[in-house]
Design an enzyme around this catalytic site. Structure first.
Site, short mmCIF file in Angstrom:
data_model
loop_
_atom_site.label_atom_id
_atom_site.label_comp_id
_atom_site.label_asym_id
_atom_site.label_seq_id
_atom_site.Cartn_x
_atom_site.Cartn_y
_atom_site.Cartn_z
N ARG A 83 0.83 -1.22 0.00
CA ARG A 83 0.00 0.00 0.00
C ARG A 83 0.86 1.26 0.00
O ARG A 83 0.48 2.26 -0.61
CB ARG A 83 -0.95 -0.01 1.20
N LYS A 113 -19.74 -16.76 0.26
CA LYS A 113 -21.19 -16.68 0.30
C LYS A 113 -21.79 -15.95 -0.88
O LYS A 113 -21.26 -14.96 -1.35
CB LYS A 113 -21.61 -15.95 1.59
P1 AMP Z 1 -15.01 -14.09 0.21
O1 AMP Z 1 -14.40 -13.28 1.31
O2 AMP Z 1 -16.48 -14.07 0.16
O3 AMP Z 1 -14.35 -13.82 -1.13
O4 AMP Z 1 -14.67 -15.61 0.58
C1 AMP Z 1 -13.37 -16.13 0.65
C2 AMP Z 1 -13.41 -17.37 1.48
O5 AMP Z 1 -14.25 -18.33 0.87
C3 AMP Z 1 -12.05 -18.03 1.60
O6 AMP Z 1 -11.61 -17.93 2.93
C4 AMP Z 1 -12.32 -19.48 1.23
O7 AMP Z 1 -11.72 -20.42 2.12
C5 AMP Z 1 -13.82 -19.58 1.34
N1 AMP Z 1 -14.37 -20.69 0.54
C6 AMP Z 1 -14.14 -20.96 -0.75
N2 AMP Z 1 -14.75 -22.09 -1.11
C7 AMP Z 1 -15.38 -22.56 -0.03
C8 AMP Z 1 -16.16 -23.73 0.23
N3 AMP Z 1 -16.41 -24.63 -0.72
N4 AMP Z 1 -16.66 -23.89 1.48
C9 AMP Z 1 -16.39 -22.98 2.44
N5 AMP Z 1 -15.65 -21.86 2.26
C10 AMP Z 1 -15.16 -21.66 1.04
#
Ligand code: AMP
Length: 396
Positions: A36, A198
């Protein structure tokens, strides 16, 4: 219109610059990742070269309006002095008479760094009087903190409006150039890869991109809410039961709009949420009641890769699986490597901030894509089609 700092000569001006120095620090207050700071240097250097005096302001962490020593920007001041070679004047508060005195004393060639903005609760409250205090410290205003551009805070929004001469720095300029051109004027085929935990966090992105993309490739934990909407067994995989209808609507909408919204055709599942779990490689319709979906399977990786390699514009936001565990990082790795290959083939490839930026860095493909966004939340909101307050406030 938003003016770039290239449109102005800052000679003799005190230039109040909002930067994002929200760097990670270890227990001894050493900076563990300086990206950054490094990203802000071109803007700071342009001001110095013109003969202006940069007055830098930033937040660090979440002190919530309290003065908390571990959130002081002092380590950043030392870094700018010792590692970047600037003559740094550090103020113990970001506003007030002492700060004003230091700013008045600064000469061309000096760099002033103000103490953490969030030591004052007025910063996050977008307080006008606090913004007026900050405005006293500069003749002109520059915002180069893309990471906080989605927040209407005193230093990103209110203060900008107090300056007739307000500009975006090089970092914001390049973020807008890459994200803006991709979203508003993409060379086709235009492919978006959306993953992460999610569906609730990405729904607005998918909705917005549906009207712009040719393909949307889905991965990550949100796969299973889509599968549920399709009537598939998902075992013990991540599910947002209150979003099943939403997923169903998105599938319907994609069909109506003739956008190829693809879900993985196969998966890597585990018997527990653990890198050392027992692993099975199965088709999407073979998930057992005790299985946990952890990554996209090999056939899906091949299919997604082929689409990405033939694309001309690619946006990626969110990992394909639980990439923090090596046994479930393959899907994310394949996407990262396909983006690199697409870039070599002449595609414009953009990685949204947050976890996908962390993944591409971890997998050493950071320099092999066109652009890695420095702002997780900000790039996500941009992809959702939302107006970013910190950008809006720069319009003249
Ligand atoms: P986000 O912050 O919404 O981009 O989510 C990222 C997180 O999603 C990471 O920490 C991943 O470990 C998690 N993730 C990816 N695939 C899965 C899955 N199949 N089940 C649970 N968590 C997941």
């Amino acid at each position: 219109m938003i003016k770039s700092i290239d449109d102005f000569n800052f000679s003799g001006k005190r230039v109040l610059i909002r930067v994002d120095f929200n760097v990670p620090l270890d227990k001894e207050l050493n900076i563990t990742d300086d990206i950054r700071i490094a990203s802000s240097l071109p803007t700071i250097n342009k001001i110095i070269k013109d003969g202006g005096i940069p007055i830098l302001m930033s937040h660090l962490g979440r002190p919530d309006g309290q003065v908390i020593a571990k959130y002081s920007l002092k380590p950043v001041a030392e870094y700018l002095q010792n590692k970047c070679g600037y003559n740094v004047l550090f103020t113990n508060d970001c506003i007030g008479v002492d700060s004003q005195e230091i700013v008045n004393k600064a000469k061309p060639g000096d760099v002033v760094l103000l103490e953490n903005l969030r030591f004052h609760k007025e910063e996050e409250n977008n307080d006008i009087d606090f913004a007026k205090e900050l405005a006293k410290l500069g003749d002109v205003y520059v915002n180069d903190a893309f990471g906080t551009a989605h927040r209407a805070h005193a230093s990103t929004y209110q203060v900008a409006l107090l300056f007739a001469d307000r500009f975006c720095g090089y970092l914001i300029d390049s973020e807008l150039k890459y994200l803006g051109e991709a979203v508003d004027n993409p060379i086709r085929p235009f492919v978006a890869i959306i993953g992460g935990a999610k569906i609730s966090g990405k729904i607005d992105v998918i909705n917005n991109l549906l009207s712009k993309c040719d393909y949307i490739l889905i991965g990550g934990g949100m796969i299973f809410t889509f599968y549920k909407a399709m009537g598939l067994e998902i075992g013990k995989s991540l599910l947002e039961s209150d979003r099943v209808e939403m997923a169903s609507n998105l599938l319907k909408k994609a069909k109506e709009m003739n956008v190829k919204l693809l879900l993985p055709i196969d998966l890597v599942v585990a018997d527990k949420f653990d890198n050392e779990a027992d692993i099975k490689y199965i088709l999407a319709n073979e998930i057992g009641v005790d299985d946990i979906g952890m990554d996209i399977g090999e056939k899906s990786q091949e299919l997604y890769s082929e689409i990405i390699k033939n694309a001309k514009t690619v946006i990626w936001n969110g990992p394909m699986g639980v990439f923090e565990m090596p046994n479930f990082a393959k899907g994310t790795y394949t996407i990262a490597s396909s983006l690199a290959e697409a870039t070599t083939n002449g595609a414009k490839t953009i990685v949204g901030g947050g976890d996908s930026a962390a993944a591409i860095k971890q997998m050493n493909f950071e320099d092999k894509v066109s652009h890695v966004s420095t702002g997780g939340g900000a790039s996500l909101e941009y992809l959702e089609g939302k107006e970013l307050p910190g950008i809006k406030a720069l319009e003249v």
